[in-house]
Design a protein around this motif. Structure first.
Motif, PDB file in Angstrom:
ATOM      1  N   TYR A 258       0.839  -1.202   0.000  1.00  0.00           N
ATOM      2  CA  TYR A 258       0.000   0.000   0.000  1.00  0.00           C
ATOM      3  C   TYR A 258       0.876   1.255   0.000  1.00  0.00           C
ATOM      4  O   TYR A 258       1.937   1.286   0.628  1.00  0.00           O
ATOM      5  CB  TYR A 258      -0.894   0.048   1.253  1.00  0.00           C
ATOM      6  CG  TYR A 258      -1.689  -1.208   1.505  1.00  0.00           C
ATOM      7  CD1 TYR A 258      -1.122  -2.287   2.180  1.00  0.00           C
ATOM      8  CD2 TYR A 258      -3.013  -1.313   1.075  1.00  0.00           C
ATOM      9  CE1 TYR A 258      -1.843  -3.439   2.415  1.00  0.00           C
ATOM     10  CE2 TYR A 258      -3.743  -2.469   1.314  1.00  0.00           C
ATOM     11  CZ  TYR A 258      -3.148  -3.525   1.986  1.00  0.00           C
ATOM     12  OH  TYR A 258      -3.873  -4.670   2.212  1.00  0.00           O
TER      13      TYR A 258
ATOM     14  N   TYR B 166       0.318   5.297   1.064  1.00  0.00           N
ATOM     15  CA  TYR B 166      -0.544   6.291   1.697  1.00  0.00           C
ATOM     16  C   TYR B 166       0.150   7.646   1.642  1.00  0.00           C
ATOM     17  O   TYR B 166       1.361   7.751   1.552  1.00  0.00           O
ATOM     18  CB  TYR B 166      -0.782   5.972   3.174  1.00  0.00           C
ATOM     19  CG  TYR B 166      -1.651   4.783   3.455  1.00  0.00           C
ATOM     20  CD1 TYR B 166      -1.119   3.502   3.496  1.00  0.00           C
ATOM     21  CD2 TYR B 166      -3.013   4.951   3.709  1.00  0.00           C
ATOM     22  CE1 TYR B 166      -1.920   2.410   3.778  1.00  0.00           C
ATOM     23  CE2 TYR B 166      -3.826   3.865   3.999  1.00  0.00           C
ATOM     24  CZ  TYR B 166      -3.272   2.606   4.036  1.00  0.00           C
ATOM     25  OH  TYR B 166      -4.081   1.533   4.316  1.00  0.00           O
TER      26      TYR B 166
ATOM     27  N   GLN C  74       0.059  11.329   3.933  1.00  0.00           N
ATOM     28  CA  GLN C  74      -0.467  12.127   5.034  1.00  0.00           C
ATOM     29  C   GLN C  74      -0.120  13.571   4.741  1.00  0.00           C
ATOM     30  O   GLN C  74       1.054  13.964   4.789  1.00  0.00           O
ATOM     31  CB  GLN C  74       0.134  11.711   6.373  1.00  0.00           C
ATOM     32  CG  GLN C  74      -0.453  12.498   7.542  1.00  0.00           C
ATOM     33  CD  GLN C  74       0.211  12.198   8.861  1.00  0.00           C
ATOM     34  OE1 GLN C  74       1.315  11.672   8.912  1.00  0.00           O
ATOM     35  NE2 GLN C  74      -0.459  12.527   9.956  1.00  0.00           N
TER      36      GLN C  74
ATOM     37  N   ARG D  62      -3.453  16.208   8.642  1.00  0.00           N
ATOM     38  CA  ARG D  62      -4.598  15.407   8.195  1.00  0.00           C
ATOM     39  C   ARG D  62      -4.324  13.925   8.400  1.00  0.00           C
ATOM     40  O   ARG D  62      -3.232  13.517   8.772  1.00  0.00           O
ATOM     41  CB  ARG D  62      -4.884  15.708   6.719  1.00  0.00           C
ATOM     42  CG  ARG D  62      -5.104  17.188   6.463  1.00  0.00           C
ATOM     43  CD  ARG D  62      -5.464  17.454   5.024  1.00  0.00           C
ATOM     44  NE  ARG D  62      -6.839  17.074   4.733  1.00  0.00           N
ATOM     45  CZ  ARG D  62      -7.419  17.323   3.565  1.00  0.00           C
ATOM     46  NH1 ARG D  62      -6.766  17.912   2.614  1.00  0.00           N
ATOM     47  NH2 ARG D  62      -8.671  16.947   3.364  1.00  0.00           N
ATOM     48  N   GLY D  63      -5.338  13.122   8.134  1.00  0.00           N
ATOM     49  CA  GLY D  63      -5.217  11.679   8.302  1.00  0.00           C
ATOM     50  C   GLY D  63      -4.481  11.031   7.150  1.00  0.00           C
ATOM     51  O   GLY D  63      -3.879  11.694   6.299  1.00  0.00           O
ATOM     52  N   LEU D  64      -4.526   9.725   7.126  1.00  0.00           N
ATOM     53  CA  LEU D  64      -3.825   8.946   6.111  1.00  0.00           C
ATOM     54  C   LEU D  64      -4.773   8.639   4.963  1.00  0.00           C
ATOM     55  O   LEU D  64      -5.851   8.070   5.168  1.00  0.00           O
ATOM     56  CB  LEU D  64      -3.306   7.644   6.715  1.00  0.00           C
ATOM     57  CG  LEU D  64      -2.364   7.795   7.899  1.00  0.00           C
ATOM     58  CD1 LEU D  64      -2.042   6.445   8.490  1.00  0.00           C
ATOM     59  CD2 LEU D  64      -1.107   8.506   7.473  1.00  0.00           C
TER      60      LEU D  64
ATOM     61  N   GLU E  23      -6.710   4.486  -5.831  1.00  0.00           N
ATOM     62  CA  GLU E  23      -7.848   4.896  -5.007  1.00  0.00           C
ATOM     63  C   GLU E  23      -8.355   6.290  -5.344  1.00  0.00           C
ATOM     64  O   GLU E  23      -9.536   6.577  -5.202  1.00  0.00           O
ATOM     65  CB  GLU E  23      -7.464   4.843  -3.519  1.00  0.00           C
ATOM     66  CG  GLU E  23      -7.342   3.439  -3.002  1.00  0.00           C
ATOM     67  CD  GLU E  23      -8.655   2.699  -3.076  1.00  0.00           C
ATOM     68  OE1 GLU E  23      -9.628   3.108  -2.434  1.00  0.00           O
ATOM     69  OE2 GLU E  23      -8.717   1.685  -3.819  1.00  0.00           O
TER      70      GLU E  23
ATOM     71  N   PHE F 263       3.754  13.575   3.449  1.00  0.00           N
ATOM     72  CA  PHE F 263       4.485  12.469   4.059  1.00  0.00           C
ATOM     73  C   PHE F 263       3.932  11.187   3.452  1.00  0.00           C
ATOM     74  O   PHE F 263       2.743  10.880   3.587  1.00  0.00           O
ATOM     75  CB  PHE F 263       4.276  12.511   5.577  1.00  0.00           C
ATOM     76  CG  PHE F 263       5.195  11.623   6.357  1.00  0.00           C
ATOM     77  CD1 PHE F 263       4.691  10.724   7.281  1.00  0.00           C
ATOM     78  CD2 PHE F 263       6.566  11.700   6.192  1.00  0.00           C
ATOM     79  CE1 PHE F 263       5.540   9.904   8.011  1.00  0.00           C
ATOM     80  CE2 PHE F 263       7.423  10.894   6.923  1.00  0.00           C
ATOM     81  CZ  PHE F 263       6.905   9.992   7.834  1.00  0.00           C
TER      82      PHE F 263
ATOM     83  N   LEU G 156       3.786   7.142   2.960  1.00  0.00           N
ATOM     84  CA  LEU G 156       3.991   5.940   3.752  1.00  0.00           C
ATOM     85  C   LEU G 156       3.669   4.707   2.931  1.00  0.00           C
ATOM     86  O   LEU G 156       2.649   4.649   2.238  1.00  0.00           O
ATOM     87  CB  LEU G 156       3.086   5.966   4.991  1.00  0.00           C
ATOM     88  CG  LEU G 156       3.470   7.005   6.041  1.00  0.00           C
ATOM     89  CD1 LEU G 156       2.262   7.398   6.861  1.00  0.00           C
ATOM     90  CD2 LEU G 156       4.562   6.461   6.931  1.00  0.00           C
TER      91      LEU G 156
ATOM     92  N   PHE H  71       3.561  -0.429   8.748  1.00  0.00           N
ATOM     93  CA  PHE H  71       4.037   0.716   7.996  1.00  0.00           C
ATOM     94  C   PHE H  71       5.555   0.855   8.015  1.00  0.00           C
ATOM     95  O   PHE H  71       6.227   0.488   8.980  1.00  0.00           O
ATOM     96  CB  PHE H  71       3.428   2.007   8.547  1.00  0.00           C
ATOM     97  CG  PHE H  71       1.982   2.188   8.189  1.00  0.00           C
ATOM     98  CD1 PHE H  71       0.991   1.554   8.917  1.00  0.00           C
ATOM     99  CD2 PHE H  71       1.621   2.966   7.102  1.00  0.00           C
ATOM    100  CE1 PHE H  71      -0.348   1.709   8.578  1.00  0.00           C
ATOM    101  CE2 PHE H  71       0.299   3.133   6.754  1.00  0.00           C
ATOM    102  CZ  PHE H  71      -0.685   2.503   7.489  1.00  0.00           C
ATOM    103  N   GLY H  72       6.065   1.435   6.932  1.00  0.00           N
ATOM    104  CA  GLY H  72       7.461   1.820   6.861  1.00  0.00           C
ATOM    105  C   GLY H  72       7.678   3.150   7.550  1.00  0.00           C
ATOM    106  O   GLY H  72       6.743   3.758   8.066  1.00  0.00           O
ATOM    107  N   PRO H  73       8.929   3.630   7.537  1.00  0.00           N
ATOM    108  CA  PRO H  73       9.272   4.860   8.246  1.00  0.00           C
ATOM    109  C   PRO H  73       8.798   6.130   7.552  1.00  0.00           C
ATOM    110  O   PRO H  73       8.778   7.194   8.154  1.00  0.00           O
ATOM    111  CB  PRO H  73      10.799   4.816   8.309  1.00  0.00           C
ATOM    112  CG  PRO H  73      11.190   3.978   7.140  1.00  0.00           C
ATOM    113  CD  PRO H  73      10.107   2.959   6.975  1.00  0.00           C
ATOM    114  N   GLY H  74       8.435   6.036   6.281  1.00  0.00           N
ATOM    115  CA  GLY H  74       7.909   7.203   5.582  1.00  0.00           C
ATOM    116  C   GLY H  74       8.954   8.014   4.853  1.00  0.00           C
ATOM    117  O   GLY H  74      10.150   7.964   5.164  1.00  0.00           O
TER     118      GLY H  74
ATOM    119  N   ARG I   7       9.382  12.069   3.614  1.00  0.00           N
ATOM    120  CA  ARG I   7       8.830  13.424   3.614  1.00  0.00           C
ATOM    121  C   ARG I   7       9.220  14.102   2.324  1.00  0.00           C
ATOM    122  O   ARG I   7      10.410  14.255   2.024  1.00  0.00           O
ATOM    123  CB  ARG I   7       9.365  14.234   4.798  1.00  0.00           C
ATOM    124  CG  ARG I   7       8.797  15.640   4.870  1.00  0.00           C
ATOM    125  CD  ARG I   7       8.970  16.278   6.230  1.00  0.00           C
ATOM    126  NE  ARG I   7       8.337  15.500   7.288  1.00  0.00           N
ATOM    127  CZ  ARG I   7       7.026  15.494   7.552  1.00  0.00           C
ATOM    128  NH1 ARG I   7       6.206  16.220   6.817  1.00  0.00           N
ATOM    129  NH2 ARG I   7       6.551  14.777   8.539  1.00  0.00           N
TER     130      ARG I   7
END
Lengths: 113, 111
Positions: free
Chosen positions: A34, A36, A38, A42-44, A59, A88, A90, A104-107, A109
């Motif tokens: 997946y 994502y 952020q 705000r949310g994911l 999506e 960000f 993810l 989840f991975g570390p992301g 930025r």
């Protein structure tokens, strides 16, 4: 044990430049993967998911694309970045099926200037 | 249409007290619910989950409660510790394991 990696950790890119973010998973086979985003405060938001090599579901319509060239590799790309692509990012994996936890991975930025 | 909502953007509690984070959902087809904890500039960390066939799941200081009739989920942290200060996301799972996340609640635990 399973591990998920993302790189780079931070990226500053000019508007109109291309993008490639990579995610790899170790310690499992045939995971669901997946992407994502952020946005600030705000949310994911789920962008893409993949249940297998070459299988990508999008999506939301956007300036980004995803690819899965190998079983445990997931790539997020753009041909021309927009300011609104900042955020960000993810990557996550799960075993697949229902009632499976995503990890989840570390992301990464991303700042588009 | 926000299918998973966390109506409190922030919560502040004293160390040692109980933290209660709330989450509401609208889709009765959700069958699996999760809580994640997130520090700034890091990926979310899975905390605890609950299947729709249960109404409570406990793991150490963390307990998740599910009220299906009210479509309400809550996370209790007892006792709260300063290290619990983070953003907490609830998530609900639909078909194929896709997760729908709430907007997050920032928890601050004061020493």
């Amino acid at each position: 044990s399973q591990t998920i990696h993302q790189w780079p950790a931070t990226l500053v890119q000019p508007v109109g430049s291309p993008l490639s973010l990579e995610c790899t998973v170790e310690g499992t086979s045939n995971p669901n993967l997946y992407w994502y985003r952020q946005a600030a405060g705000r949310g994911l938001q789920l962008l893409f998911y993949s249940v297998g090599i070459g299988q990508i579901s999008s999506e939301v319509p956007q300036n980004l694309s995803a690819s899965r060239p190998q079983d445990r590799q997931f790539i997020l790309s753009s041909k021309k970045l927009l300011l609104s692509d900042s955020g960000f990012y993810l990557c996550a994996w799960s075993k697949g099926g229902s009632q499976e936890t995503q990890y989840f991975g570390p992301g990464t930025r991303l700042l588009v200037l | 249409d926000q299918q998973v909502k966390q109506n409190s953007p922030s919560l502040s509690v004293q160390e040692g007290r109980i933290s209660i984070l709330n989450c509401d959902y609208t889709n009765s087809m959700f069958d699996y619910f999760l809580w994640y904890k997130k520090y700034p500039a890091e990926g979310p960390t899975f905390l605890i989950s609950i299947s729709s066939i249960k109404d409570k799941n406990e793991d150490g200081r963390f307990t998740v409660f599910l009220n299906k009739s009210a479509k309400h989920l809550s996370l209790h942290i007892v006792p709260s510790q300063p290290g619990d200060s983070a953003v907490y996301f609830c998530a609900a799972s639909e078909i194929r394991g896709k997760l729908i996340f709430g907007q997050g609640t920032t928890l601050q635990v004061k020493p």
